[in-house]
Design a protein around this motif. Structure first.
Motif, short mmCIF file in Angstrom:
data_model
loop_
_atom_site.label_atom_id
_atom_site.label_comp_id
_atom_site.label_asym_id
_atom_site.label_seq_id
_atom_site.Cartn_x
_atom_site.Cartn_y
_atom_site.Cartn_z
N CYS A 65 0.76 -1.20 -0.08
CA CYS A 65 0.03 -0.06 0.09
C CYS A 65 0.87 1.15 0.11
O CYS A 65 0.41 2.20 -0.60
CB CYS A 65 -0.85 0.07 1.27
SG CYS A 65 -2.07 -1.16 0.87
N HIS A 70 -1.60 3.23 -2.29
CA HIS A 70 -3.12 2.83 -2.37
C HIS A 70 -3.99 3.99 -1.86
O HIS A 70 -3.99 4.50 -0.63
CB HIS A 70 -3.08 1.56 -1.41
CG HIS A 70 -4.35 1.07 -1.66
ND1 HIS A 70 -5.06 0.10 -0.66
CD2 HIS A 70 -5.59 1.33 -2.38
CE1 HIS A 70 -6.03 -0.21 -1.13
NE2 HIS A 70 -6.50 0.40 -2.02
N CYS A 73 -6.02 4.56 1.56
CA CYS A 73 -5.68 3.40 2.56
C CYS A 73 -5.08 4.09 3.52
O CYS A 73 -3.85 5.00 3.77
CB CYS A 73 -4.84 2.53 2.09
SG CYS A 73 -4.34 1.33 2.72
N TRP A 115 -4.40 -5.67 -3.10
CA TRP A 115 -3.62 -4.60 -1.94
C TRP A 115 -3.29 -5.49 -0.95
O TRP A 115 -4.09 -6.24 -0.31
CB TRP A 115 -4.20 -3.30 -1.93
CG TRP A 115 -4.50 -2.56 -3.13
CD1 TRP A 115 -5.40 -2.47 -3.72
CD2 TRP A 115 -3.43 -1.45 -3.58
NE1 TRP A 115 -5.50 -1.53 -5.04
CE2 TRP A 115 -3.97 -0.94 -4.59
CE3 TRP A 115 -2.21 -1.19 -3.18
CZ2 TRP A 115 -3.37 0.01 -5.61
CZ3 TRP A 115 -1.62 -0.01 -4.04
CH2 TRP A 115 -2.00 0.35 -5.08
N CYS A 117 -3.43 -4.38 2.27
CA CYS A 117 -4.47 -4.49 3.33
C CYS A 117 -5.85 -5.28 3.06
O CYS A 117 -6.22 -5.42 4.00
CB CYS A 117 -4.87 -3.05 3.26
SG CYS A 117 -5.77 -2.33 1.90
ZN ZN Z 1 -4.12 -0.50 1.31
#
Ligand code: ZN
Length: 144
Positions: A65, A70, A73, A115, A117
């Motif tokens: 990320c 990202h 995020c 991603w 996350c």
């Molecule tokens: Zn992320």
């Protein structure tokens, strides 16, 4: 919180492409356990995707990320020092990513970006079921 200094960061960065990250390994394990066979670092495919599923004509990128920026995020927090440097660095990564995705799509590949996350313990199953859905959808499209 910025706990890594610039040197450590560049060291981490240099490892990113050559060595599998933990999130990437999680994705590979899931695929393998569900009988999806893949190849790594296939040179004949544009952009050197992390994971290639030739049968599904799909390339999977597992993106950190921070490094890949990202948007929105909580893991993408630009460090308070050298802010300009990080922003332009991550912006370059993003541009390179987009170029790679575009080249793949133009060559007829499906591109899936996962991603980091989305691979947390409580999310990975849901994420990978979405991936599975996209794989099978593409397989059906190919044989239409
Ligand atoms: Zn992320």
């Amino acid at each position: 919180m910025d706990i890594l200094g610039p040197l450590q960061r560049s060291y981490n960065m240099s490892c990113i492409r050559s060595k599998a990250t933990q999130p990437e390994l999680s994705v590979r394990h899931w695929l393998w356990n569900h009988d999806y066979r893949y190849r790594l670092n296939v040179k004949s495919v544009p952009g050197k995707p992390d994971i290639v599923l030739r049968k599904y004509r799909t390339a999977i990128f597992v993106n950190g990320c921070f490094w890949h920026g990202h948007e929105g995020c909580s893991k993408y927090v630009v460090p308070k020092s050298n802010t300009e440097f990080w922003i332009s660095k991550i912006e370059r990564n993003r541009e390179r990513d987009q170029k790679e995705y575009k080249a793949l799509k133009e060559a007829g590949w499906q591109v899936i970006v996962i991603w980091e996350c989305q691979l947390k313990k409580n999310l990975i199953e849901e994420t990978m079921l979405d991936v599975e859905h996209l794989l099978n959808k593409n397989l059906l499209e190919m044989y239409k």
